[in-house]
Design a protein around this motif. Structure first.
Motif, PDB file in Angstrom:
ATOM      1  N   LYS A 125      69.780  44.395  61.508  1.00 23.22           N
ATOM      2  CA  LYS A 125      68.561  43.908  60.848  1.00 23.22           C
ATOM      3  C   LYS A 125      68.582  42.387  60.810  1.00 23.22           C
ATOM      4  CE  LYS A 125      65.886  44.242  56.559  1.00 23.22           C
ATOM      5  NZ  LYS A 125      65.905  42.937  55.947  1.00 23.22           N
ATOM      6  N   ARG A 126      69.717  41.806  60.440  1.00 26.51           N
ATOM      7  CA  ARG A 126      69.833  40.342  60.413  1.00 26.51           C
ATOM      8  C   ARG A 126      69.621  39.780  61.816  1.00 26.51           C
ATOM      9  NH1 ARG A 126      68.143  36.036  59.240  1.00 26.51           N
ATOM     10  NH2 ARG A 126      69.334  34.305  60.020  1.00 26.51           N
TER      11      ARG A 126
ATOM     12  N   ASP B 112      75.196  35.659  51.798  1.00 26.69           N
ATOM     13  CA  ASP B 112      76.478  36.021  51.220  1.00 26.69           C
ATOM     14  C   ASP B 112      76.734  37.501  51.525  1.00 26.69           C
ATOM     15  OD1 ASP B 112      78.827  35.967  49.773  1.00 26.69           O
ATOM     16  OD2 ASP B 112      77.860  35.790  47.817  1.00 26.69           O
ATOM     17  N   PHE B 113      77.998  37.849  51.638  1.00 22.50           N
ATOM     18  CA  PHE B 113      78.395  39.237  51.831  1.00 22.50           C
ATOM     19  C   PHE B 113      78.586  39.864  50.458  1.00 22.50           C
ATOM     20  CE2 PHE B 113      79.824  37.102  55.704  1.00 22.50           C
ATOM     21  CZ  PHE B 113      79.239  37.907  56.662  1.00 22.50           C
ATOM     22  N   ILE B 114      77.817  40.908  50.184  1.00 25.52           N
ATOM     23  CA  ILE B 114      77.908  41.626  48.922  1.00 25.52           C
ATOM     24  C   ILE B 114      78.620  42.948  49.217  1.00 25.52           C
ATOM     25  CG2 ILE B 114      76.630  42.589  46.971  1.00 25.52           C
ATOM     26  CD1 ILE B 114      76.312  39.503  47.367  1.00 25.52           C
ATOM     27  N   VAL B 115      79.801  43.094  48.655  1.00 28.61           N
ATOM     28  CA  VAL B 115      80.615  44.288  48.881  1.00 28.61           C
ATOM     29  C   VAL B 115      80.675  45.076  47.573  1.00 28.61           C
ATOM     30  CG1 VAL B 115      82.899  45.160  49.512  1.00 28.61           C
ATOM     31  CG2 VAL B 115      81.958  43.144  50.676  1.00 28.61           C
TER      32      VAL B 115
ATOM     33  N   LYS C  25      72.904  38.945  51.080  1.00 30.33           N
ATOM     34  CA  LYS C  25      72.014  38.414  50.056  1.00 30.33           C
ATOM     35  C   LYS C  25      71.916  36.903  50.213  1.00 30.33           C
ATOM     36  CE  LYS C  25      71.384  38.106  45.075  1.00 30.33           C
ATOM     37  NZ  LYS C  25      71.996  38.324  43.773  1.00 30.33           N
ATOM     38  N   ARG C  26      70.686  36.389  50.200  1.00 30.57           N
ATOM     39  CA  ARG C  26      70.466  34.947  50.285  1.00 30.57           C
ATOM     40  C   ARG C  26      71.174  34.250  49.134  1.00 30.57           C
ATOM     41  NH1 ARG C  26      69.482  31.842  54.365  1.00 30.57           N
ATOM     42  NH2 ARG C  26      68.000  32.774  55.738  1.00 30.57           N
ATOM     43  N   ASN C  27      71.830  33.148  49.453  1.00 32.16           N
ATOM     44  CA  ASN C  27      72.505  32.347  48.450  1.00 32.16           C
ATOM     45  C   ASN C  27      72.300  30.886  48.807  1.00 32.16           C
ATOM     46  OD1 ASN C  27      74.088  31.623  46.264  1.00 32.16           O
ATOM     47  ND2 ASN C  27      75.833  32.887  46.863  1.00 32.16           N
ATOM     48  N   ARG C  28      72.564  30.014  47.875  1.00 27.04           N
ATOM     49  CA  ARG C  28      72.424  28.569  48.094  1.00 27.04           C
ATOM     50  C   ARG C  28      73.708  27.891  47.677  1.00 27.04           C
ATOM     51  NH1 ARG C  28      69.446  24.866  50.335  1.00 27.04           N
ATOM     52  NH2 ARG C  28      69.267  22.857  49.326  1.00 27.04           N
ATOM     53  N   ARG C  29      74.200  27.025  48.523  1.00 26.63           N
ATOM     54  CA  ARG C  29      75.409  26.257  48.226  1.00 26.63           C
ATOM     55  C   ARG C  29      75.181  25.376  47.009  1.00 26.63           C
ATOM     56  NH1 ARG C  29      77.585  21.192  51.772  1.00 26.63           N
ATOM     57  NH2 ARG C  29      79.661  21.000  50.837  1.00 26.63           N
ATOM     58  N   LYS C  30      76.118  25.394  46.102  1.00 30.80           N
ATOM     59  CA  LYS C  30      76.091  24.485  44.959  1.00 30.80           C
ATOM     60  C   LYS C  30      76.622  23.146  45.442  1.00 30.80           C
ATOM     61  CE  LYS C  30      76.722  28.134  41.583  1.00 30.80           C
ATOM     62  NZ  LYS C  30      77.100  29.322  42.280  1.00 30.80           N
ATOM     63  N   VAL C  31      75.800  22.113  45.331  1.00 28.34           N
ATOM     64  CA  VAL C  31      76.190  20.821  45.907  1.00 28.34           C
ATOM     65  C   VAL C  31      76.427  19.771  44.830  1.00 28.34           C
ATOM     66  CG1 VAL C  31      74.986  21.226  48.078  1.00 28.34           C
ATOM     67  CG2 VAL C  31      73.796  20.080  46.223  1.00 28.34           C
TER      68      VAL C  31
END
Length: 146
Positions: A139-140, A26-29, A9-15
């Motif tokens: 796929k990625r 991100d790895f969604i388990v 899942k696309r995620n964005r670093r909190k800066v």
């Protein structure tokens, strides 16, 4: 062992000031962000932000087709968001391919000069259906622009 599910899942670093913003996968388990479960310091997923050659190499390691670079035999899954260097520290996992599954186990925080710094003994192991796991990563791999 119970079968787990894996998604990217696309995620964005909190800066904060002076940090580089990064989009990553991100790895969604089992429907939960693994980075949120692990709660490491400022790290991001190893996919979705680096150069194509490195990302393809990383996918090969996640598929147990290439050897991991750390001497521990674990594959870096969350890495430094500035440079991706293991020297900055990474969350790693042992990834084993079995006949019908890929198993993620022995999670640790490590770097390439001290070795294993901290084990995440309460996390995992996770067993992923081989076909479903491979499909997510392949796929990625097809999405990577060279």
């Amino acid at each position: 062992m119970k079968q787990s599910t894996l998604e990217l899942k696309r995620n964005r670093r909190k800066v904060v000031a002076g940090q580089t913003g990064r989009d990553y996968f991100d790895f969604i388990v089992d429907g939960k962000s693994l980075i949120e479960i692990l709660e490491p310091s400022d790290l991001i997923g190893c996919l979705g932000w680096g150069c194509p050659e490195i990302e393809k190499h990383t996918i090969a390691q996640l598929l147990a087709k290439e050897l991991p670079e750390p001497e521990s035999g674990r594959v870096p899954i969350y890495i430094c968001p500035e440079c991706g260097d293991l020297g900055c520290g990474a969350v790693t996992a042992r990834i084993c391919e079995e006949s019908e599954s890929y198993i993620w186990s022995d999670f640790a925080f490590e770097n390439n000069y001290e070795g294993t710094v901290e084990l995440y003994s309460e996390i995992g192991p996770f067993a992923f259906d081989k076909a479903a796991y491979s499909k997510v990563l392949k796929k990625r791999e097809t999405e990577i622009v060279a």
